[in-house]
Design an enzyme around this catalytic site. Structure first.
Site, PDB file in Angstrom:
ATOM      1  N   ARG A 142       0.814  -1.217   0.000  1.00  8.09           N
ATOM      2  CA  ARG A 142       0.000   0.000   0.000  1.00  8.09           C
ATOM      3  C   ARG A 142       0.847   1.266   0.000  1.00  8.09           C
ATOM      4  O   ARG A 142       0.433   2.302   0.525  1.00  8.09           O
ATOM      5  CB  ARG A 142      -0.982   0.023   1.185  1.00  8.09           C
ATOM      6  CG  ARG A 142      -2.028  -1.071   1.133  1.00  8.09           C
ATOM      7  CD  ARG A 142      -3.044  -0.888   2.248  1.00  8.09           C
ATOM      8  NE  ARG A 142      -3.954  -2.012   2.327  1.00  8.09           N
ATOM      9  CZ  ARG A 142      -4.504  -2.452   3.452  1.00  8.09           C
ATOM     10  NH1 ARG A 142      -4.224  -1.860   4.604  1.00  8.09           N
ATOM     11  NH2 ARG A 142      -5.322  -3.469   3.445  1.00  8.09           N
TER      12      ARG A 142
ATOM     13  N   ARG B 107      -2.854   6.939   0.474  1.00  7.68           N
ATOM     14  CA  ARG B 107      -3.158   8.187   1.161  1.00  7.68           C
ATOM     15  C   ARG B 107      -2.044   8.739   2.032  1.00  7.68           C
ATOM     16  O   ARG B 107      -2.157   9.842   2.550  1.00  7.68           O
ATOM     17  CB  ARG B 107      -4.435   8.006   1.984  1.00  7.68           C
ATOM     18  CG  ARG B 107      -5.688   7.998   1.103  1.00  7.68           C
ATOM     19  CD  ARG B 107      -6.946   7.741   1.898  1.00  7.68           C
ATOM     20  NE  ARG B 107      -7.079   6.325   2.211  1.00  7.68           N
ATOM     21  CZ  ARG B 107      -8.101   5.811   2.902  1.00  7.68           C
ATOM     22  NH1 ARG B 107      -9.052   6.613   3.361  1.00  7.68           N
ATOM     23  NH2 ARG B 107      -8.160   4.519   3.136  1.00  7.68           N
TER      24      ARG B 107
ATOM     25  N   ARG C  84      -6.736  11.382  -6.292  1.00  9.64           N
ATOM     26  CA  ARG C  84      -7.983  10.747  -5.856  1.00  9.64           C
ATOM     27  C   ARG C  84      -9.117  11.755  -5.785  1.00  9.64           C
ATOM     28  O   ARG C  84     -10.254  11.461  -6.178  1.00  9.64           O
ATOM     29  CB  ARG C  84      -7.749  10.090  -4.490  1.00  9.64           C
ATOM     30  CG  ARG C  84      -8.975   9.466  -3.840  1.00  9.64           C
ATOM     31  CD  ARG C  84      -9.390   8.156  -4.483  1.00  9.64           C
ATOM     32  NE  ARG C  84     -10.537   7.603  -3.781  1.00  9.64           N
ATOM     33  CZ  ARG C  84     -10.454   6.728  -2.789  1.00  9.64           C
ATOM     34  NH1 ARG C  84      -9.267   6.297  -2.381  1.00  9.64           N
ATOM     35  NH2 ARG C  84     -11.541   6.266  -2.210  1.00  9.64           N
TER      36      ARG C  84
ATOM     37  N   ASP D 137      -6.633  -3.513  -7.531  1.00  3.82           N
ATOM     38  CA  ASP D 137      -7.450  -4.072  -6.465  1.00  3.82           C
ATOM     39  C   ASP D 137      -7.609  -5.572  -6.725  1.00  3.82           C
ATOM     40  O   ASP D 137      -7.801  -5.986  -7.872  1.00  3.82           O
ATOM     41  CB  ASP D 137      -8.823  -3.396  -6.463  1.00  3.82           C
ATOM     42  CG  ASP D 137      -9.665  -3.722  -5.243  1.00  3.82           C
ATOM     43  OD1 ASP D 137      -9.174  -4.471  -4.361  1.00  3.82           O
ATOM     44  OD2 ASP D 137     -10.802  -3.256  -5.160  1.00  3.82           O
TER      45      ASP D 137
ATOM     46  N   TYR E  42     -14.854 -12.835  -0.124  1.00  4.45           N
ATOM     47  CA  TYR E  42     -15.661 -11.676  -0.514  1.00  4.45           C
ATOM     48  C   TYR E  42     -16.854 -12.088  -1.371  1.00  4.45           C
ATOM     49  O   TYR E  42     -17.935 -11.494  -1.263  1.00  4.45           O
ATOM     50  CB  TYR E  42     -14.793 -10.678  -1.279  1.00  4.45           C
ATOM     51  CG  TYR E  42     -13.858  -9.901  -0.398  1.00  4.45           C
ATOM     52  CD1 TYR E  42     -14.340  -8.909   0.449  1.00  4.45           C
ATOM     53  CD2 TYR E  42     -12.494 -10.153  -0.400  1.00  4.45           C
ATOM     54  CE1 TYR E  42     -13.487  -8.183   1.266  1.00  4.45           C
ATOM     55  CE2 TYR E  42     -11.627  -9.438   0.420  1.00  4.45           C
ATOM     56  CZ  TYR E  42     -12.135  -8.452   1.250  1.00  4.45           C
ATOM     57  OH  TYR E  42     -11.282  -7.746   2.062  1.00  4.45           O
TER      58      TYR E  42
END
Length: 343
Positions: A26, A30, A39, A76, A154
């Site tokens: 990651r 952010r 973003r 993703d 998921y």
């Protein structure tokens, strides 16, 4: 053309290097203000993932800002279930949500699989190609996919969960159907990763993010065979790193797959995993991400202690992804400490 910095690839080939390479799970995200600006210019996460030029931009940002030894393509793991026929949404501050989930064999049989799925994901391959151009052979580019069981979770649960009790219940109630689904996911992941390699990625990491919710017997039955199938299919083309978070009970089985490296979470003592896989195996990890909230002296000392404990055959990383509110100075201190280390 040769890479300017091939430290990661040399370690994965088992060569001796002057210091361990470092990248962060990651790392494109952010923690970087330039990522937040990109973003904010878009409708949301999914638009970013599906826009190749923006993917390339945010993938390269941490290489420029942090000086890490590898880039990892911004994407993703859930693009695979979506291409198989299960669209998802990314809900702000809550994570992924699938409006439709799999409930029975008929739902599983209706899913696409294999090359048909991989062909739906051209935006990923276009992002890789643009990223390779932008990197200009500075560092390797890592591609990735979710392991079949994590994607299974998921697709059955429909969202993140602390227990994934619905997904686990499906394993126990419908084991035959579970294997059918896991095999369909596996074929899709294999086809997808081959296309990622065709597009230019230099390394593949497999993420089994929810491995730790299973026990050793269940993991051996429902996970190991499929990870093995994926690894064997692509390993002749690029090195493979397997990261099964929380699966301390299965490191021997994971090691037997024969990937080039194994990712280690921060809950696993270095001495323990070295006792299982030996000192010649390349390991990746495993700093607790929360250490990066600390003062610089603590970050430096903890990082050095970790590198000393792993010894050679080590790729420095966190024990999981960097958290969004992690201080950028803490991340830079971590990276700089590794780059200043010598064996």
């Amino acid at each position: 053309m040769a890479l300017e910095n091939d430290l990661l690839l040399r370690v994965l080939r088992g060569e001796k290097v002057e210091r361990p390479p470092i990248w962060l799970m990651r790392q494109a995200g952010r923690i970087l203000p330039q990522y937040r600006r990109v973003r904010a210019s878009l409708s949301g996460f999914i638009e970013l993932v599906t826009t190749p030029d923006k993917v390339a931009e945010v993938t390269i940002q941490p290489v420029d800002e942090l000086g890490v030894d590898a880039a990892i393509i911004f994407s993703d793991i859930l693009v695979i279930p979506e291409a198989m026929g299960l669209p998802y949404e990314m809900v702000e501050k809550k994570g992924p949500y699938f409006p439709k989930v799999l409930k029975n064999r008929a739902d599983i049989d209706a899913l696409r699989s294999g090359d048909v799925v991989a062909n739906e994901l051209q935006y990923v391959y276009d992002g890789i190609k643009l990223t390779k151009i932008g990197l200009n052979n500075r560092v390797p580019l890592i591609g990735f996919a979710g392991c079949p069981f994590t994607l299974f979770c998921y697709m059955i649960e429909g969202q993140g969960s602390k227990t994934f009790s619905k997904a686990k219940a499906f394993l126990y109630r419908n084991p035959d159907d579970a294997h059918v689904l896991l095999e369909k996911i596996t074929k899709s992941v294999i086809a997808y990763l081959h296309k990622k390699i065709d597009a230019g990625v230099d390394v593949i990491q497999l993420f089994d993010s929810w491995a730790g919710i299973l026990d050793e017997v269940t993991y051996k039955q429902f996970c190991i065979p499929y990870i093995n199938e994926i690894t064997k299919s692509i390993q002749q083309r690029v090195p493979v790193i397997i990261f099964s978070k929380g699966a301390w009970f299965s490191y021997k089985d994971i090691n037997n797959i024969g990937s080039n490296a194994i990712g280690v979470d921060w809950n696993t003592p270095v001495k323990y995993i070295r006792s299982v896989v030996g000192h010649d195996k390349v390991l990746q990890g495993n700093l607790d991400p929360c250490v990066l909230y600390s003062d610089k002296e603590t970050i430096k000392n903890t990082t050095i202690d970790m590198m000393n404990a792993f010894g050679r055959n080590h790729i420095v990383n966190l024990g999981h992804g960097v958290y969004p509110d992690t201080p950028l100075d803490g991340v830079k201190c971590f990276v700089d400490t590794v780059k200043g280390y010598e064996y």
